[in-house]
Design a protein around this motif. Structure first.
Motif, PDB file in Angstrom:
ATOM      1  N   THR A  65       0.841  -1.192   0.000  1.00 31.60           N
ATOM      2  CA  THR A  65       0.000   0.000   0.000  1.00 31.60           C
ATOM      3  C   THR A  65       0.882   1.252   0.000  1.00 31.60           C
ATOM      4  O   THR A  65       2.072   1.185   0.257  1.00 31.60           O
ATOM      5  N   TYR A  66       0.268   2.394  -0.337  1.00 27.89           N
ATOM      6  CA  TYR A  66       0.907   3.704  -0.237  1.00 27.89           C
ATOM      7  C   TYR A  66       2.092   3.854  -1.190  1.00 27.89           C
ATOM      8  O   TYR A  66       2.990   4.657  -0.963  1.00 27.89           O
ATOM      9  N   THR A  67       2.088   3.071  -2.273  1.00 26.72           N
ATOM     10  CA  THR A  67       3.233   3.053  -3.190  1.00 26.72           C
ATOM     11  C   THR A  67       3.481   4.412  -3.832  1.00 26.72           C
ATOM     12  O   THR A  67       4.629   4.782  -4.076  1.00 26.72           O
ATOM     13  N   ALA A  68       2.416   5.163  -4.128  1.00 27.11           N
ATOM     14  CA  ALA A  68       2.598   6.440  -4.824  1.00 27.11           C
ATOM     15  C   ALA A  68       3.299   7.456  -3.923  1.00 27.11           C
ATOM     16  O   ALA A  68       4.209   8.166  -4.360  1.00 27.11           O
ATOM     17  N   SER A  69       2.896   7.508  -2.656  1.00 25.54           N
ATOM     18  CA  SER A  69       3.535   8.452  -1.737  1.00 25.54           C
ATOM     19  C   SER A  69       4.992   8.070  -1.485  1.00 25.54           C
ATOM     20  O   SER A  69       5.871   8.932  -1.403  1.00 25.54           O
TER      21      SER A  69
ATOM     22  N   VAL B  17      -1.658  12.193  -5.280  1.00 24.10           N
ATOM     23  CA  VAL B  17      -0.726  11.071  -5.108  1.00 24.10           C
ATOM     24  C   VAL B  17      -1.538   9.844  -4.715  1.00 24.10           C
ATOM     25  O   VAL B  17      -2.018   9.748  -3.588  1.00 24.10           O
ATOM     26  N   ASN B  18      -1.719   8.908  -5.619  1.00 26.07           N
ATOM     27  CA  ASN B  18      -2.422   7.678  -5.258  1.00 26.07           C
ATOM     28  C   ASN B  18      -2.162   6.571  -6.265  1.00 26.07           C
ATOM     29  O   ASN B  18      -1.514   6.790  -7.291  1.00 26.07           O
ATOM     30  N   ARG B  19      -2.643   5.410  -5.923  1.00 25.44           N
ATOM     31  CA  ARG B  19      -2.530   4.247  -6.800  1.00 25.44           C
ATOM     32  C   ARG B  19      -3.861   3.970  -7.480  1.00 25.44           C
ATOM     33  O   ARG B  19      -4.913   4.091  -6.851  1.00 25.44           O
ATOM     34  N   VAL B  20      -3.801   3.564  -8.752  1.00 21.85           N
ATOM     35  CA  VAL B  20      -4.982   3.091  -9.476  1.00 21.85           C
ATOM     36  C   VAL B  20      -4.783   1.603  -9.733  1.00 21.85           C
ATOM     37  O   VAL B  20      -3.705   1.186 -10.160  1.00 21.85           O
TER      38      VAL B  20
ATOM     39  N   THR C 196      -7.671  -0.353   1.199  1.00 20.13           N
ATOM     40  CA  THR C 196      -6.268  -0.754   1.317  1.00 20.13           C
ATOM     41  C   THR C 196      -6.159  -2.273   1.394  1.00 20.13           C
ATOM     42  O   THR C 196      -5.066  -2.802   1.563  1.00 20.13           O
TER      43      THR C 196
ATOM     44  N   GLU D 224      -6.104   3.973  -4.172  1.00 18.52           N
ATOM     45  CA  GLU D 224      -5.548   3.644  -2.858  1.00 18.52           C
ATOM     46  C   GLU D 224      -4.437   4.604  -2.489  1.00 18.52           C
ATOM     47  O   GLU D 224      -3.526   4.844  -3.281  1.00 18.52           O
ATOM     48  N   SER D 225      -4.545   5.185  -1.330  1.00 19.95           N
ATOM     49  CA  SER D 225      -3.471   5.996  -0.762  1.00 19.95           C
ATOM     50  C   SER D 225      -3.558   5.875   0.765  1.00 19.95           C
ATOM     51  O   SER D 225      -3.677   6.879   1.461  1.00 19.95           O
ATOM     52  N   MET D 226      -3.522   4.636   1.259  1.00 20.56           N
ATOM     53  CA  MET D 226      -3.643   4.325   2.692  1.00 20.56           C
ATOM     54  C   MET D 226      -4.883   5.010   3.292  1.00 20.56           C
ATOM     55  O   MET D 226      -5.931   4.945   2.698  1.00 20.56           O
TER      56      MET D 226
ATOM     57  N   ALA E 258      -3.058  10.628   5.842  1.00 20.01           N
ATOM     58  CA  ALA E 258      -2.482   9.285   5.830  1.00 20.01           C
ATOM     59  C   ALA E 258      -1.079   9.260   6.412  1.00 20.01           C
ATOM     60  O   ALA E 258      -0.365  10.268   6.405  1.00 20.01           O
ATOM     61  N   ALA E 259      -0.728   8.099   6.932  1.00 23.76           N
ATOM     62  CA  ALA E 259       0.630   7.680   7.229  1.00 23.76           C
ATOM     63  C   ALA E 259       1.544   8.777   7.781  1.00 23.76           C
ATOM     64  O   ALA E 259       2.354   9.337   7.056  1.00 23.76           O
TER      65      ALA E 259
ATOM     66  N   HIS F 104       0.606  12.642   3.809  1.00 24.89           N
ATOM     67  CA  HIS F 104      -0.321  12.939   2.713  1.00 24.89           C
ATOM     68  C   HIS F 104      -1.643  13.389   3.330  1.00 24.89           C
ATOM     69  O   HIS F 104      -2.093  12.821   4.326  1.00 24.89           O
TER      70      HIS F 104
END
Lengths: 384, 384
Positions: A72-76, A89-92, B68, B93-95, B370-371, B375
């Motif tokens: 998780t949180y790969t984009a950040s 900043v996020n994942r699709v 997540t 997804e961004s946590m 997040a985290a 973010h």
């Protein structure tokens, strides 16, 4: 280029201005982590651009990752590693279509005014995408080869498509991969039709070489708004048409000769782009199995339904397809696959494809699909 | 409502027209799967609307999930379960910020013209979000309570914020949760300051009741373009401002009294919405730990830096915050949290919040983070 007279509106407001790849690999104990592969593709992207990487990096205001990996949180994390302070900043994620869908997301952030310069990074491991995460409604066909074999059998019965037609797709794409130093099969030699037909049986009628191989891989693209595209790239490639479609597996499999999501997504993209299938010069289609490239020829409108085999034989003229080896030659890395497809079409349209350059190409198409043909996205790209 | 004179432009082009929740729970062997919880929130959403659910369902052309969870392809599977043939179908997804970021994605699909009616479904299990997926640059503080405690200590040292101030946040939000039948703490009684101060020590100075509890949960919202919002909803709530920001943990922690991403995201949202902090009537802020609500008061501009404790005491007037119990009272379900925040602000602005309705409220704010504060996203919503 087969349609020089037709006027395509190139005043689209979002462009691709950079592209990069990491080598697709299957190292059991990979030298590189997924993050390292992702960074390699970004470094490759910057090195492919004329514009100063440091200034460019400071302007990036969106970073989208595309991966099916369980991290998780790969984009950040990637933004932090790159020293990029992006807003969005996020994942699709949408399984094997994650790549094209991440590009569509980035397009939307720019088109809606929330971003001006968006980096999209796709990456995945060879462990991902091997099993489908079916819901209970979808039965027990967990291996992609199962459903691909159903489509292959039906197409053979219905239209006389032959085992040789399937094999010729693998032969073509493995040959193209020999020109692509980032492809898994780049240094693994050509195969001929006999090699494919004699390779290990997987699910009748598919053999091992009819199936793509799961890889570790990464690919990056940079998208820009019209305001800045021209200032950071001499020949930006414009996103002209977008289509996307989803369908339940049970409905989709009522007719096993057509990928309905491809037909639907293509229709949307052609309409938005004011493009007809015969205007497409170069295409990357989702050939995770040989039969899927033949279906794509038909469902994207390059040939009539049932004539895909003729196109493989060269009896019908179609666009140049999977010029970099496609999924069969490059290797399949779920979240990276769609981005790598965009990378190749972009290179072709920027006329930077080296030995495999399609002469004078102007209009390109990307076709990315997921999970038994239950989701597909089609993107039309146009040279500015 | 404290700023009736100020004219906010409500001609934004994307509205929220529906909202729904599943009960947040911690059943060890939950009766419901994550998909069932997700569906419950969608059913609740339809039941909250005046418009015919079946006609509405047929019009949904984008379905975005926010989770997540390690499951892949959740958006397509949910679309299939609901019988929705959407075009845009993927997961964001961004946590713990996944929810707000999924809403921003849906906003962009509509604002860019790719969608007219977008369903966003957030869901997560109590197993997610407990450990941070740190990259190597971020050290070994894997538990969220570690970094929250650092911020709490520093704020206490610097500004005289007390343990009682922290406790009063928990008391307030647990009390609000007693009005929210979907909150984890709805039926678990009130706590007082002594209860909080005597609860189990976690990381000095934080006690158990200073920390939110991880839950299974789900929340849904429906977004519509201006063209159709008014036809499917009597009182749509408009998305007026959007801000989002990211920062590396190492840079962020140079100053432990401010969440820089919150300041940055809020600045963007206020600017886009032409809204000032003092115009906000109701806000949901990211109170996964009591100290974070105090920091949010300051970083969102409701009070000066350092005065958060005064606001808790009621010595400074601020908007109504975390009216449904917030993360502390509702329970934390990573991918669902941001959506649940939007649900509450939407209910308030539609004047459908029942016993906890803030009178005449017109402008609402959502703050999702997040985290370790690396973010944050801020969304401004305005009653039409």
């Amino acid at each position: 280029m087969r349609d020089a007279d037709v006027n395509v509106n190139t005043n689209a407001n979002v462009a691709i201005v950079g592209y990069g790849l990491a080598r697709f690999n299957r190292d059991e104990a990979s030298k590189y982590s997924l993050y390292e592969l992702a960074l390699q593709s970004v470094v490759d992207m910057f090195s492919n651009m004329e514009y100063d990487a440091r200034s460019l990096k400071d302007g990036i205001d969106a970073l989208i990752t595309s991966t099916t990996d369980s991290s998780t949180y790969t984009a950040s994390i990637l933004a932090d590693m790159l020293g990029i302070r992006a807003r969005i900043v996020n994942r699709v994620e949408s399984m094997c279509s994650s790549g094209a869908d991440a590009l569509i997301a980035a397009y939307s952030y720019i088109a809606s005014g929330l971003s001006n310069l968006a980096l999209v990074v796709g990456f995945d491991s060879s462990n991902s995408g091997m099993l489908l995460d079916w819901d209970v409604a979808r039965g027990d066909m967990r291996h992609p080869a199962h459903w691909a074999a159903l489509y292959a059998k039906k197409h053979m019965q219905e239209f006389g498509t032959s085992r040789e037609h399937l094999a010729m797709v693998a032969v073509k794409n493995r040959r193209s991969a020999l020109t692509n130093e980032k492809a898994y099969f780049y240094d693994k030699g050509a195969v001929d039709v006999d090699d494919v037909l004699r390779s290990k049986p997987v699910v009748e009628p598919l053999r091992l070489y009819d199936c793509s191989i799961a890889c570790n891989g990464a690919a990056s693209i940079l998208l820009a708004s019209a305001d800045i595209a021209k200032s950071v790239c001499r020949e930006p490639v414009w996103i002209k048409g977008i289509g996307s479609s989803s369908i339940g597996a049970s409905i989709n499999s009522i007719d096993l000769t057509t990928m309905h999501v491809t037909v639907d997504a293509a229709r949307q993209a052609y309409k938005m782009g004011n493009v007809r299938p015969e205007m497409v010069d170069v295409a990357q289609v989702h050939d995770s199995f040989t039969i899927l490239e033949i279906l794509a020829y038909e469902d994207l409108g390059f040939v009539e339904k049932g004539k895909g085999g003729y196109a493989v034989e060269g009896r019908i003229s179609i666009p140049a397809v999977n010029t970099d080896g496609g999924v069969l030659g490059r290797g399949h890395s779920s979240g990276a696959t769609g981005i790598a497809q965009v990378v190749e079409v972009t290179r072709q349209l920027m006329h930077k494809a080296g030995s495999r350059q399609i002469k004078d190409c102007r209009i390109g198409l990307v076709h990315n699909m997921a999970a038994a043909g239950t989701h597909a996205s089609v993107i039309l790209l146009v040279r500015g």
